[in-house]
Motif scaffolding. Sequence first.
Motif, short mmCIF file in Angstrom:
data_model
loop_
_atom_site.label_atom_id
_atom_site.label_comp_id
_atom_site.label_asym_id
_atom_site.label_seq_id
_atom_site.Cartn_x
_atom_site.Cartn_y
_atom_site.Cartn_z
N TYR A 1 -0.96 1.93 -6.10
CA TYR A 1 0.33 3.00 -6.69
C TYR A 1 0.35 4.11 -5.75
CZ TYR A 1 1.05 -0.32 -10.52
OH TYR A 1 1.33 -1.24 -11.48
N TYR A 2 -0.95 4.39 -5.30
CA TYR A 2 -0.79 5.90 -4.89
C TYR A 2 -1.26 5.82 -3.29
CZ TYR A 2 -0.75 7.09 -9.72
OH TYR A 2 -0.49 7.29 -10.94
N MET A 3 -1.87 4.83 -2.70
CA MET A 3 -2.20 5.00 -1.40
C MET A 3 -1.03 4.42 -0.73
SD MET A 3 -5.54 3.42 0.83
CE MET A 3 -6.76 4.47 0.21
N PRO A 4 -0.47 5.11 0.52
CA PRO A 4 0.62 4.53 1.47
C PRO A 4 0.40 3.55 1.91
CG PRO A 4 -0.40 6.70 2.32
CD PRO A 4 -1.16 6.43 0.90
N GLU A 5 1.20 2.52 2.23
CA GLU A 5 0.96 1.35 2.91
C GLU A 5 1.10 1.54 4.44
OE1 GLU A 5 3.97 -1.88 2.37
OE2 GLU A 5 4.41 -1.43 0.31
N GLY A 6 0.18 0.76 5.12
CA GLY A 6 -0.19 1.19 6.45
C GLY A 6 -1.50 0.40 6.89
N TYR A 7 -1.61 0.61 8.36
CA TYR A 7 -2.76 -0.16 8.86
C TYR A 7 -3.96 -0.03 8.15
CZ TYR A 7 -6.10 -1.64 12.56
OH TYR A 7 -6.95 -2.43 13.12
N PHE A 8 -4.32 1.24 7.81
CA PHE A 8 -5.75 1.54 7.18
C PHE A 8 -5.66 1.04 5.70
CE2 PHE A 8 -8.20 3.97 3.99
CZ PHE A 8 -9.65 3.91 5.06
N ARG A 9 -4.59 1.15 4.92
CA ARG A 9 -4.93 0.35 3.58
C ARG A 9 -4.97 -1.19 3.56
NH1 ARG A 9 -0.57 -0.03 -1.35
NH2 ARG A 9 0.00 -2.17 -0.06
N ASP A 10 -3.70 -1.63 4.42
CA ASP A 10 -3.73 -3.08 4.29
C ASP A 10 -4.85 -3.85 5.08
OD1 ASP A 10 -1.53 -2.59 2.63
OD2 ASP A 10 -0.21 -2.61 4.26
N THR A 11 -4.82 -3.28 6.44
CA THR A 11 -5.80 -4.15 7.17
C THR A 11 -7.30 -3.68 7.53
OG1 THR A 11 -3.93 -4.29 9.00
CG2 THR A 11 -6.09 -4.87 9.92
N ILE A 12 -7.66 -2.31 7.41
CA ILE A 12 -8.85 -1.94 7.33
C ILE A 12 -9.43 -1.92 5.81
CG2 ILE A 12 -10.59 0.01 7.52
CD1 ILE A 12 -8.79 0.74 10.00
#
Length: 425
Positions: free
Chosen positions: A33-44
């Motif tokens: 809910y609080y971490m923005p989607e992106g390379y760090f959140r989704d991939t790493i």
Amino acid sequence: MEKHEKEKKKLGLSTKIFIALLTGAVCGVLIHYYMPEGYFRDTILINGILYVLGNGFIRLMQMLVVPLVFCSLVCGAMAIGDTKTLGTVGVKTILFYLCTTALAICVALGIASLINPGVGLNIALPEDATEVATTQVDFAETLLNIIPKNIFTSLSTGDMLPIIFFALFVGILLAAMGNRVSTVANFFSQFNDIMMEMTIAVMKAAPVGVFCLIAKTFAGIGFDAFVPMLKYMGSVILALAVQCFVVYQVMLFVFTRLNPFKFIKKFFPVMTFAFSTSTSNATIPLSIDTLYKKIGVSKQISSFTIPLGATINMDGTSIMQGVAVVFIAQAYGIPLTPAAIATVIATATIASIGTAGVPSVGLVTLSMVLTSVGLPTEGIALIMGIDRILDMLRTAVNITGDAVCTTIVAKQQGAFNENTFRADN
């Protein structure tokens, strides 16, 4: 001081797993809910760190399955083979254990089908699992496939039914041949001990694995996972309660005409001890002692049936496996056919023979039951975190089943003191 620290460590694992479950769920929800989607959140983070550590733990569990089940079953079958010398006592005990296990799975499947714990999770199937799940197997072929063409092929591919068949065959022959094959029998017993130690060692990594698995699950689906998890827990607890306080007590009354309430009252301290230790093996001495002093069972009977029960009678574990199969099938949206349900009952009943009496080993054999009906073993990740709590309840049910069977056999064999049972000790 050292002894106290060791005891603290033993208690620490279940606490750590529970903390890992809660913190993993909270972290997963915060990520969702609080971490923005992106390379760090989704991939790493989600598909990198959490995926690798979580699935690494699942792989460690899968690594144990074939050798652990094979050796446990050989040792379990050796124990069954020894019962030939005990004639009717052995036959009655084994039949009772197998019947109560099959009943336990039926209770579990029935309750899980009524509650539908996994409905609404809608988890996507892993690519390789989709092919397995959609492949229909002919029932006649399934029966034939129980007999292995090449046991080494079955061992390398993890094809569990042929492995079970071969292990039981080996164990029974080892028991029948006795001293002539003592070296081989000792090898299997000692290798089984090694696998037990390895299971305990792998379980030490459980808090990290559980944290990552649960965090990844909740990061993907947020709060949607809470209700199904609670429904899963409720289904297992209800099925365990029905087995312990209805099925066992009805059987006790029908076969012995003893008062089930008096039996539960006298045996309850052993149930609480089993609950706190989560191991059937540790409860053996207390079970035998309580059955002799409070219930009136001859030690000649209980010293045989109780250790055998700790090896081959795991009704609580079978209940968890029955509910878990329905939960995981519903979570992945895979319908269970009548043939698949029959396979679950047969596989879980046979698997209970090889489920050792140590904490959380039921999770290892669960992957075997899932494989037998084409369900993805990744589904174990969903129930991993809360399993330690349920494991404590399962153990209490396991040892109660052993005690009820022992009392029935002792009563029928005339090795039972009714005055001891009636006394308020």
